[in-house]
Design a protein around this motif. Structure first.
Motif, mmCIF file in Angstrom:
data_model
loop_
_atom_site.group_PDB
_atom_site.id
_atom_site.type_symbol
_atom_site.label_atom_id
_atom_site.label_comp_id
_atom_site.label_asym_id
_atom_site.label_seq_id
_atom_site.Cartn_x
_atom_site.Cartn_y
_atom_site.Cartn_z
ATOM 1 N N ILE A 47 0.829 -1.209 0.000
ATOM 2 C CA ILE A 47 0.000 0.000 0.000
ATOM 3 C C ILE A 47 0.861 1.255 0.000
ATOM 4 N N LEU A 48 1.900 1.279 0.839
ATOM 5 C CA LEU A 48 2.761 2.458 0.895
ATOM 6 C C LEU A 48 3.563 2.633 -0.388
ATOM 7 N N LEU A 49 4.079 1.531 -0.920
ATOM 8 C CA LEU A 49 4.854 1.624 -2.163
ATOM 9 C C LEU A 49 3.968 2.062 -3.323
ATOM 10 N N ALA A 50 2.781 1.482 -3.422
ATOM 11 C CA ALA A 50 1.875 1.825 -4.517
ATOM 12 C C ALA A 50 1.370 3.256 -4.384
ATOM 13 N N SER A 51 1.075 3.690 -3.159
ATOM 14 C CA SER A 51 0.605 5.060 -2.960
ATOM 15 C C SER A 51 1.668 6.065 -3.356
ATOM 16 N N ASN A 52 2.910 5.769 -3.027
ATOM 17 C CA ASN A 52 4.003 6.658 -3.412
ATOM 18 C C ASN A 52 4.135 6.753 -4.927
ATOM 19 N N GLU A 53 4.007 5.591 -5.595
ATOM 20 C CA GLU A 53 4.126 5.571 -7.053
ATOM 21 C C GLU A 53 2.956 6.288 -7.725
ATOM 22 N N GLU A 90 14.536 4.681 0.544
ATOM 23 C CA GLU A 90 13.875 5.326 1.675
ATOM 24 C C GLU A 90 12.412 4.913 1.752
ATOM 25 N N THR A 91 11.789 4.813 0.595
ATOM 26 C CA THR A 91 10.383 4.406 0.556
ATOM 27 C C THR A 91 10.222 2.957 1.015
ATOM 28 N N ILE A 92 11.130 2.089 0.586
ATOM 29 C CA ILE A 92 11.083 0.690 1.009
ATOM 30 C C ILE A 92 11.288 0.588 2.521
ATOM 31 N N TYR A 93 12.248 1.358 3.021
ATOM 32 C CA TYR A 93 12.507 1.369 4.472
ATOM 33 C C TYR A 93 11.255 1.799 5.228
ATOM 34 N N LEU A 94 10.599 2.813 4.712
ATOM 35 C CA LEU A 94 9.382 3.327 5.348
ATOM 36 C C LEU A 94 8.267 2.289 5.337
ATOM 37 N N SER A 95 8.060 1.638 4.195
ATOM 38 C CA SER A 95 6.981 0.659 4.069
ATOM 39 C C SER A 95 7.230 -0.574 4.925
ATOM 40 N N VAL A 96 8.480 -1.024 5.005
ATOM 41 C CA VAL A 96 8.810 -2.178 5.847
ATOM 42 C C VAL A 96 8.560 -1.848 7.319
ATOM 43 N N THR A 97 8.949 -0.639 7.710
ATOM 44 C CA THR A 97 8.729 -0.209 9.095
ATOM 45 C C THR A 97 7.242 -0.181 9.432
ATOM 46 N N ALA A 98 6.443 0.364 8.517
ATOM 47 C CA ALA A 98 4.998 0.424 8.742
ATOM 48 C C ALA A 98 4.399 -0.968 8.873
ATOM 49 N N ARG A 140 4.420 13.961 2.017
ATOM 50 C CA ARG A 140 3.218 14.012 2.841
ATOM 51 C C ARG A 140 1.984 13.591 2.042
ATOM 52 N N GLY A 141 1.982 13.910 0.769
ATOM 53 C CA GLY A 141 0.845 13.536 -0.067
ATOM 54 C C GLY A 141 0.697 12.035 -0.212
ATOM 55 N N SER A 142 1.803 11.333 -0.472
ATOM 56 C CA SER A 142 1.729 9.877 -0.642
ATOM 57 C C SER A 142 1.393 9.187 0.674
ATOM 58 N N LEU A 143 1.892 9.721 1.801
ATOM 59 C CA LEU A 143 1.561 9.141 3.104
ATOM 60 C C LEU A 143 0.086 9.322 3.427
ATOM 61 N N THR A 144 -0.457 10.505 3.093
ATOM 62 C CA THR A 144 -1.883 10.753 3.320
ATOM 63 C C THR A 144 -2.739 9.822 2.481
ATOM 64 N N LEU A 145 -2.334 9.621 1.227
ATOM 65 C CA LEU A 145 -3.065 8.710 0.351
ATOM 66 C C LEU A 145 -3.020 7.283 0.889
ATOM 67 N N ALA A 146 -1.841 6.859 1.342
ATOM 68 C CA ALA A 146 -1.701 5.499 1.876
ATOM 69 C C ALA A 146 -2.550 5.311 3.122
ATOM 70 N N PHE A 147 -2.574 6.326 3.973
ATOM 71 C CA PHE A 147 -3.383 6.234 5.192
ATOM 72 C C PHE A 147 -4.872 6.143 4.866
ATOM 73 N N ALA A 148 -5.309 6.901 3.853
ATOM 74 C CA ALA A 148 -6.726 6.940 3.498
ATOM 75 C C ALA A 148 -7.206 5.626 2.896
#
Length: 490
Positions: free
Chosen positions: A49-55, A70-78, A133-141
């Protein structure tokens, strides 16, 4: 008597083989495998979800994406934070998977916690500017709506398989001391939770000698069953007042290299269901909780004041017309007042539009009956439509009543029923209401038979234990739908 252990062992072995044969029919799937599968799915889906939202976010806006690593690190952490939170809240247990309300609450809270954890980690590492912030908001939604269907679908599949006893998640051996035949009900309930009983040993407790022989024979049968087909645990069902029997059974079963669980009897289970209190000396269990905690009382009071005020503003023209009509038909007074008992049994005067020719408020009060001559012509309409109850909105604003709660009865009726219904007085643990759980379930109006009042009290007590704003809204909505169709009010 000398051959009792052999007979018991033979009977237990036969029972074990019968249960082994039945438990071999359904699909065996270890609970650990289900937990690992669900946790892995949550982790991979959260990461995706995080990777796809970022893309998607950067591709559609034409903004250069952030660093892929950085995005992979973020998504794995989540994903790891989400799985850890869900596991800590028991979401990967049988009860956690099958409880729909708990699944929704835990999953949403876990997804929210994962994003707060990400932001906190980013703040501590001073990398907040690295992430979009935009991709994180999209992923959260979109994350929660994507994650939830998988949990719901798995729960439905498991429920169907478990209800049909076609799935075995765990195996256990059963030691039972109690009423003969009741173990069959225990086996059925365990089967619906995915626990296959591989054998049963019935423990006798008639006297010390027979009890000791019974326990030894039962343990021998359990050992034989374990050698034939290893099971995962031993369940002991025994009344907790049988201390010697429990001690003897545990001593004999200590030879088995398995976890042993002592199930609480019906009385003890009610006590252990309460919250525990650690004093540093001993543990205590809450055997009676306050019906509403301070925060819940405040929330319910705010709900009452706001909604009652809105209803009064909306219904004031109707109430004015009704008051004038009563005055023209029967003169004054327009309102009928009667003493009722409220919170903690404190007396108050309840308000109603006068619908009868009498105003009883003494030690003996006769309930309204079908075709009651005391009810006026206008009163029949008011009582049938429940309009006569509207002045109680003022009782709500005064804090004497709530919109939803046990209906208050006349003091004379309280005195009568409190003597014949043991739990009747528990209704006063919360404020009385204009409507309640008993009323929307058909228990209102006249109570000629005692069982009707008993059912009303039973529903009232369930409401007190199960209160929530959601439940209040449901009761109010259902009451509104039933206003013109209730045939139990005269």
């Amino acid at each position: 008597m000398r051959h009792a252990p052999t007979q018991m062992r033979h009977a237990s072995t036969q029972a074990s083989r019968a249960f082994l044969k039945r438990s071999s029919e359904p699909l065996r799937l270890p609970m650990g495998a289900v937990c690992v599968f669900l946790a892995t799915a949550d982790f991979l889906l959260a990461e995706t979800i995080l990777l796809a939202s970022n893309e998607v976010y950067h591709r559609h806006l034409g903004v250069s994406p952030s660093d892929i690593w950085e995005t992979i690190y973020l998504s794995v952490t989540a994903g790891l934070v989400l799985v850890a939170f869900m596991a800590a809240r028991g979401a990967y247990t049988v009860s956690g998977i099958l409880d729909d309300h708990r699944v929704i609450k835990t999953l949403f809270t876990g997804w929210l916690f994962a994003f707060f954890a990400i932001l906190w980690i980013a703040f501590l590492t001073k990398t907040t500017s690295t992430f979009s912030r935009g991709s994180l908001t999209l992923a959260f939604a979109v994350g929660f709506p994507i994650l939830l269907p998988g949990h719901v679908a798995l729960a439905r599949v498991l429920k169907r398989l478990l209800a049909a006893e076609k799935l075995v998640l765990r195996t256990a051996y059963l030691f039972y001391a109690g009423v003969p035949g009741m173990e069959q009900g225990i086996i059925g309930k365990l089967g619906q939770q995915g626990i296959a009983v591989c054998g049963v040993s019935k423990i006798e407790n008639r006297n010390g000698t027979i009890a000791a022989q019974s326990v030894r024979a039962g343990v021998a049968a359990a050992q034989a069953a374990f050698r034939f087909d290893p099971y995962g645990a031993v369940y002991l069902f025994c009344p907790w007042d049988q201390r010697k029997l429990i001690k003897r059974t545990l001593e004999e079963m200590s030879r088995l290299p398995l976890p042993i669980y002592l199930f609480a009897d019906a009385f003890t289970d009610k006590i252990l269901a309460g919250c525990s209190l650690h004093t540093g000396w001993q543990r205590a269990f809450e055997v009676q909780r306050a019906p509403l905690r301070p925060a819940e009382r405040l929330l319910k009071r705010l709900f009452d004041v706001v909604l009652a005020s809105l209803l009064l503003l909306f219904l004031f023209p109707l109430m004015a017309v009704v008051a004038c009509a009563i005055a023209l038909e029967n003169g004054r007074p327009v309102l009928f007042q009667q003493t009722r008992r409220g919170f903690c049994g404190n007396p108050f005067n309840i308000y109603k539009f006068r619908s009868m020719t009498v105003q009883e408020n003494g030690k003996e009060i006769r309930q309204a009956q079908r075709n009651d001559r005391r009810v006026t012509r206008l009163g029949r309409i008011l009582r049938r439509s429940n309009i006569d109850e509207l002045p109680q909105l003022f009782n709500v604003l005064r804090g004497e009543m709530s919109l939803v709660g046990p209906r208050p009865h006349a003091v004379a009726h309280d005195d009568t029923y409190s003597k014949v219904i043991e739990s009747y007085a528990y209704r006063h643990r919360v404020k009385p209401g204009l409507t309640g759980w008993a009323q929307i379930n058909g228990f209102r109006g006249e109570t000629k038979e005692l069982w009707r009042m008993e059912k009303r009290v039973e529903h009232d007590l369930w409401y007190i234990k199960s209160w929530s704003v959601r439940l209040d809204l449901k009761i109010i909505w259902t009451t509104a739908l039933l206003l013109l169709s209730d045939r139990d009010v005269y």
